[in-house]
Scaffold this active site. Structure first.
Site, short mmCIF file in Angstrom:
data_model
loop_
_atom_site.label_atom_id
_atom_site.label_comp_id
_atom_site.label_asym_id
_atom_site.label_seq_id
_atom_site.Cartn_x
_atom_site.Cartn_y
_atom_site.Cartn_z
N HIS A 185 30.63 46.49 45.53
CA HIS A 185 30.47 45.64 44.98
C HIS A 185 30.31 43.80 45.47
O HIS A 185 30.26 42.82 44.73
CB HIS A 185 31.95 44.72 44.29
N ASP A 228 32.56 55.95 41.46
CA ASP A 228 33.81 55.04 42.01
C ASP A 228 33.50 54.98 40.72
O ASP A 228 33.27 55.07 39.65
CB ASP A 228 33.61 53.20 42.81
N HIS A 249 34.92 52.33 39.13
CA HIS A 249 34.16 50.33 39.34
C HIS A 249 32.53 50.90 39.24
O HIS A 249 32.08 51.24 40.07
CB HIS A 249 34.36 49.97 40.21
N ASP A 296 38.49 56.74 43.11
CA ASP A 296 39.88 56.45 42.29
C ASP A 296 39.38 56.23 40.94
O ASP A 296 40.26 55.84 39.84
CB ASP A 296 40.00 54.39 42.71
#
Length: 340
Positions: free
Chosen positions: A158, A193, A195, A282
């Site tokens: 990120h 991931d 996200h 995740d």
């Protein structure tokens, strides 16, 4: 499989973040290291300590202005009367081209996208060595290693060139890709991931020398919200070199694997000769940050499918938060990858 980790990565110990207006315990806890390390060792990983390759590989992607901020902001923050121990922003500019303030509060808002990336006394050193672990891993791949695992913590996908966010400060996978590209390789980054890897996308969005592919929960109602949509394909020289494959919340193993095949087809078409996997765990069905519903056996299938690309592959740890099965999920992925 050879693996990289430095003990100084324990030093980042975030206490809080904000979610839905509520101050909560930060889920990116140092104990993730212990659980992930055990999971990797159960799959046969042999951990090594990285060398210090200096600021050059990091500054190849992150601005000097941002790196000075990360190194100095905690000390400066402590001079503010009544300041908390952790640097957490409370104001943000409306655009990246806004004027750059001199105050610590203003710079925190400029360089921290959200409240989930608090900076404390050990944050810079931990992030630095997390990145150095990724650089060392890239060098192993460039030297002919077929696969390597990097326990990068804090994670990185990120983080933009001058912006922290989502528990991330330095973009480890992007730094590794740049290192490999400068070694004469043609890298692709596959982000699995839950996200979207918005920082990775942002770093390479106008470049055509690194392919970026992300499979993630649809951001229309999920972090990071503003990036990761299917129409985002890159700009300028990067047009067509970014692929987002958002999935409906709750997607399980079979549909995930079908989408993964689409991602792998693009990596083959790009002609990549080396792969970096931003390895988030995740997407797990019981992960605290629920988004998808991949099972423990599903991670083994994902690892095996990626291995069938038959590319030298650097696995760089991203998310995957504390649950009873976190270590088992990493063991499953690594075992599936190695067995295939």
């Amino acid at each position: 499989m050879r693996a990289l980790f430095d003990e100084r990565q324990w030093l980042h110990d975030p206490k809080h973040f904000m979610a839905n207006g509520t101050r909560l315990a930060n889920p990116e806890q140092p104990r993730r290291i212990e659980v992930l390390k055990q999971g990797a060792e159960a799959a046969g990983c042999r951990f090594e300590t990285p060398e210090d390759h200096g600021m050059g590989p990091i500054a190849a992607l992150h601005s000097a202005e941002y790196l000075v901020f990360l190194q100095t902001i905690h000390e400066r923050w402590q001079r503010i009367e009544g300041a908390a121990d952790e640097v957490i922003p409370n104001i943000h500019p409306d655009r990246r081209t806004a004027s750059y303030p001199r105050s610590a509060v203003g710079q925190a808002g400029f360089h921290q996208a959200d409240t989930s990336c608090p900076i404390a006394s050990g944050t810079w050193e931990a992030a630095y060595w997390s990145a150095q672990s990724a650089v060392q891993g890239a060098d192993l791949i460039a030297a002919g290693e077929g696969g390597a695992y990097v326990l990068s913590r804090p994670p990185g996908h990120h983080a933009f060139g001058d912006l922290a966010g989502g528990f991330c400060f330095l973009n480890n996978a992007a730094i590794a890709a740049e290192r490999l590209m400068r070694a004469g390789k043609r890298p692709a980054i596959l982000d699995v991931d839950v996200h979207h890897g918005n920082g990775t996308q942002g770093i390479f969005y106008e470049r055509g020398d690194v392919l970026t592919v992300s499979i993630h929960a649809d951001p229309v109602r999920f972090y990071p919200f503003f990036w990761g949509h299917g129409h985002e394909r890159g700009e300028g020289a990067g047009r067509g070199f970014n692929l987002n494959l958002p999935l409906v919340r709750g997607t399980g193993d079979d549909d995930y694997l079908k989408t993964l095949e689409t991602a792998l087809d693009h990596i083959r078409a790009f002609g990549a000769d080396v792969l970096i996997v931003a390895l988030g765990l995740d997407a797990y069905e019981k992960d605290p940050l629920k988004g998808l519903a991949v099972t423990t056996p599903g991670f083994s299938r994902i690892g095996a499918a990626i291995a069938r690309l038959s590319l030298p592959t650097l696995l760089v740890q991203e998310g995957g938060y504390l649950s009873d099965e976190l270590g088992q999920n990493l063991t499953g992925f690594l075992t599936g990858f190695q067995d295939a």
